[in-house]
Design an enzyme around this catalytic site. Structure first.
Site, short mmCIF file in Angstrom:
data_model
loop_
_atom_site.label_atom_id
_atom_site.label_comp_id
_atom_site.label_asym_id
_atom_site.label_seq_id
_atom_site.Cartn_x
_atom_site.Cartn_y
_atom_site.Cartn_z
N ARG A 85 0.86 -1.19 0.00
CA ARG A 85 0.00 0.00 0.00
C ARG A 85 0.89 1.23 0.00
NH1 ARG A 85 -2.38 3.12 4.80
NH2 ARG A 85 -3.80 4.54 3.73
N HIS A 129 -2.91 10.88 0.79
CA HIS A 129 -2.33 10.67 2.11
C HIS A 129 -1.71 12.01 2.55
CE1 HIS A 129 -0.78 7.29 4.90
NE2 HIS A 129 -0.46 8.44 5.50
N GLU A 174 -7.20 8.44 6.43
CA GLU A 174 -7.46 9.11 7.71
C GLU A 174 -7.96 10.54 7.57
OE1 GLU A 174 -4.10 8.76 10.34
OE2 GLU A 174 -4.08 6.58 10.25
N ASN A 303 -7.02 1.79 10.01
CA ASN A 303 -5.70 2.01 10.62
C ASN A 303 -5.90 2.01 12.12
OD1 ASN A 303 -4.86 2.42 8.01
ND2 ASN A 303 -4.30 4.58 8.28
N TYR A 305 -3.88 2.05 15.87
CA TYR A 305 -2.65 2.14 16.68
C TYR A 305 -2.94 2.00 18.17
CZ TYR A 305 -0.21 3.36 12.45
OH TYR A 305 0.33 3.31 11.18
N GLU A 373 -3.19 -0.13 8.16
CA GLU A 373 -2.01 0.28 8.94
C GLU A 373 -2.13 -0.26 10.35
OE1 GLU A 373 -0.95 4.46 9.19
OE2 GLU A 373 -1.43 4.73 7.06
#
Ligand code: FCB
Length: 500
Positions: A85, A129, A174, A303, A305, A373
Site C-alpha cells: 500500500r 495521504h 485518515e 488504521n 494504533y 495500517e
C-alpha cells in the site's frame, strides 16, 4: 490443562488468500520534492514554519524512495509480502492540483507499479495521504467544496493512467487527521486552528471521497475494488462518572463516528449538532451530499494504533488566538501501568479487536475490512523486540476478531521503512527496515525477519501472551455501546472459541 484452556491456546491460522503487505505514504518516503516537475504540497510549506516539525525536519529527502524504489521493491520481495500500500503524491501528477498532467510524475508510479506486479506484489494505491497541492490550499484547501471536485478529477486521471494494472484503490487516508488535526488543531499541514474550517474540511474530504468513488466506479472493471481508510480509536472513559462517559462519547464522535456514520450508517452522526453546535452551523452541507458520501464501497481500510483514554476537562475560556477550535471538554490520559510503545503510545491490542467487532456489529452493511495500517514506533533499534510483540499481539487480536465474525481480508504493517513521521520528524521510527538517513542504507530489523516468517506460516495462539493495560471500569466501543468482556479469558471469548 483443562479443555477450555486447551481451546484457548489452540493455534489458529489465517485463511488462504489473506493479503499480507506493508504500507507507506508518498511524502514520508519519496523525497525528490523538486524533481521531474513535482509541485509543492501543503506539507512542503508546513515544514518550513518554525516549530511546526521537530528539529525543523521535512520530507525533502526522506528515504529517497523516488530514486531507490527498486531496492525497496526488492525488500518487499524478501519479506514475502503479496501486497504493498503506497500513496500517490497528487502534486507530482498535477503540480497545481488541477490542469495539465505532469507525465514525468505519472511515469514514476507506472514504473513502480510495473515492478511490483512483476515481483508478484499487488499494488494498493492511496490517492490522498495528506499532501494536498499547495495551489489548492491557496484557493481554500479542504475548507471549500471545489477541492472535493478537484479530487475526483485527480482520481480519474490516476485511474486512466494505472487502472489497467492496479485493482485496489483507496480514496483517502485518515480524513480525521487531514481535517481535524490539520485545520482544527494545527498540528499537521496546513497548520490551521479553525473550528468551522476543520468541520468543513472533514465534510469536503468525505464528499471528495464519494465523488471519486463514482468516477472510479464508472471506469472500474469487475473484480477491482474501491475503498477508503479511516483511523479508528475506541474511546475509554477513565471512570464511570457520567462526565467522563460523556467526554468519551464526544471524543468517539470526533475521531470515529463523524466519519463512519455518513459512510456506513446512512446519516450524519446524531450528536453532531449537540457536540459541535458551538463551533459550526454546518452551512457547508448541501442536499444530496449524504447520498454521495454514502455510496457503497468495496472495502474499509482500518488504521489502528491505540485506544484513547478520556476524561472530562473544563472547557477553556474562549481565546481567539490560542484556544483550540476543538475544545470539546475532554482530555486524553495514559492509564497507570499501561504498556506503551517506544513513543509512549498505549499498546492495547484488544482495542483492535473492539474496533473490528464493534464496526461489524454496528453497521450491518459494513464491507470487508483490510487493516491498512498497524505498527509500532520507537527510536530505531535493530533488535526491535517491542515491535515483534506488538505485531504478534495485534495479529492475534485480528484473528480473534475474525473468529467473532469480523470479515477481515488483509493486514498491512506500518511501515516497510523508517520514514518522515510528520510533525515528529525522523526520530520516530516505524519501519521493519532501518534507514540511515545519512547514507540511505537500508537494514532489515529483527521484526522484518519475524514478519517474513509469520507471512510464510501465519499462525497465532490465543489469547495474547501479555495482558493489556488495565482500563477504566466502563469501556466504550467505537460504536459507542458498552464494551463486552470479550478479550482474554472472559466468557465471551470462550463462547467465540467454542463456536469456531
Ligand atoms: C498514521 C498515518 C501514517 C503514519 C502512522 C504512524 O496516522 O496514516 O502516515 O504516520 O500514523
Amino acid at each position: 490443562m483443562t479443555a477450555i484452556e486447551e481451546r484457548r491456546t489452540r493455534p489458529r491460522t489465517f485463511p488462504a488468500g489473506f493479503v499480507w503487505g506493508t504500507a507507506t505514504a508518498a511524502y514520508q518516503i519519496e523525497g525528490a520534492v523538486d524533481t521531474d516537475g513535482r509541485g509543492p504540497s501543503i506539507w512542503d510549506t508546513f515544514c518550513r514554519v518554525p516549530g511546526a516539525v521537530a528539529r525543523g525536519e521535512s520530507g525533502e529527502f526522506a528515504c529517497d524512495h523516488y530514486h531507490r524504489w527498486q531496492e525497496d521493491v526488492g525488500l518487499m520481495k524478501d519479506l514475502g509480502a503479496g501486497a504493498y500500500r503506497f500513496s500517490v503524491a497528487w502534486p507530482r501528477v498535477l503540480p497545481d492540483g488541477r490542469g495539465p498532467v505532469n507525465r514525468r510524475g505519472l511515469d514514476f508510479y507506472r514504473r513502480l507499479v510495473d515492478a511490483l506486479r512483476e515481483g508478484g506484489i499487488e499494488p494498493y494505491i492511496t490517492l490522498y495521504h495528506w499532501d494536498l497541492p499547495q495551489a489548492l490550499e491557496d484557493h481554500g484547501g479542504w475548507r471549500v467544496r471545489d477541492t472535493a471536485e478537484r479530487f475526483a478529477d485527480y482520481a480519474e486521471v490516476m485511474y486512466e493512467a494505472l487502472g489497467e494494472s492496479v485493482s485496489n484503490w483507496i480514496t483517502l487516508n485518515e480524513p480525521y487527521c487531514s481535517s481535524i488535526v490539520g485545520y482544527g488543531e494545527g498540528r499537521h499541514a496546513p497548520g490551521a486552528t479553525e473550528g468551522e474550517g476543520a468541520l468543513a474540511a472533514a465534510h469536503h474530504l468525505l464528499l471528495g471521497h464519494g465523488l471519486a468513488v463514482a468516477r472510479l466506479r464508472q471506469m472500474a472493471r469487475p473484480g477491482q475494488q474501491i475503498g477508503v481508510t479511516l483511523n479508528m480509536s475506541p474511546t475509554v472513559p477513565v471512570t464511570s462518572s457520567p462526565q467522563d462517559v460523556q467526554a468519551a462519547r464526544r471524543m468517539d464522535l470526533l475521531v470515529n463516528r463523524q466519519f463512519t456514520e455518513p459512510l456506513f450508517g446512512g446519516a450524519y452522526a446524531a450528536d453532531m449538532a449537540e457536540t459541535f453546535g458551538r463551533i459550526s452551523g454546518f452551512s457547508f452541507r448541501r442536499d444530496g451530499d449524504l447520498e454521495i458520501v454514502g455510496r457503497p464501497v468495496d472495502f474499509l481500510g482500518v488504521n489502528y494504533y491505540y485506544r484513547l483514554h478520556v476524561e472530562a476537562a473544563p472547557y477553556e475560556e474562549a481565546d481567539p488566538v490560542r484556544r483550540s477550535a476543538f475544545d470539546l471538554g475532554v482530555r486524553t490520559v495514559t492509564p497507570e501501568r499501561a504498556r506503551t510503545s517506544g513513543l509512549g503510545w498505549v499498546v492495547e491490542p484488544e482495542g483492535l479487536y473492539e474496533t473490528l467487532v464493534g464496526l461489524t456489529s454496528r453497521y450491518p452493511d459494513l464491507p470487508p475490512v483490510y487493516i491498512t495500517e498497524n505498527g509500532y514506533g520507537d527510536d530505531g533499534a535493530l533488535e526491535d523486540t517491542g515491535r515483534i510483540d506488538y505485531l504478534r499481539d495485534h495479529l492475534t487480536a485480528t484473528r480473534e476478531a475474525m473468529t467473532a465474525g469480523a470479515d477481515v481480508r488483509g493486514y498491512f504493517c506500518w511501515s516497510l521503512l523508517d520514514n518522515f513521521e510528520w510533525a515528529r520528524g525522523y526520530s520516530a521510527r516505524f519501519g521493519l527496515v532501518h534507514v540511515d538517513y545519512d547514507t540511505q542504507a537500508r537494514t532489515p530489523k529483527a521484526s522484518f525477519r519475524w514478519m517474513r516468517d509469520f507471512i510464510a506460516d501465519p499462525v497465532v495462539t490465543t489469547p495474547v501472551t501479555t495482558r493489556p493495560a488495565t482500563t477504566g471500569p466502563v469501556d466504550i466501543l467505537v460504536a459507542g455501546t458498552p464494551r463486552d468482556e470479550r478479550w482474554g479469558p472472559g466468557p465471551l471469548s470462550q463462547a467465540a472459541e467454542e463456536s469456531t
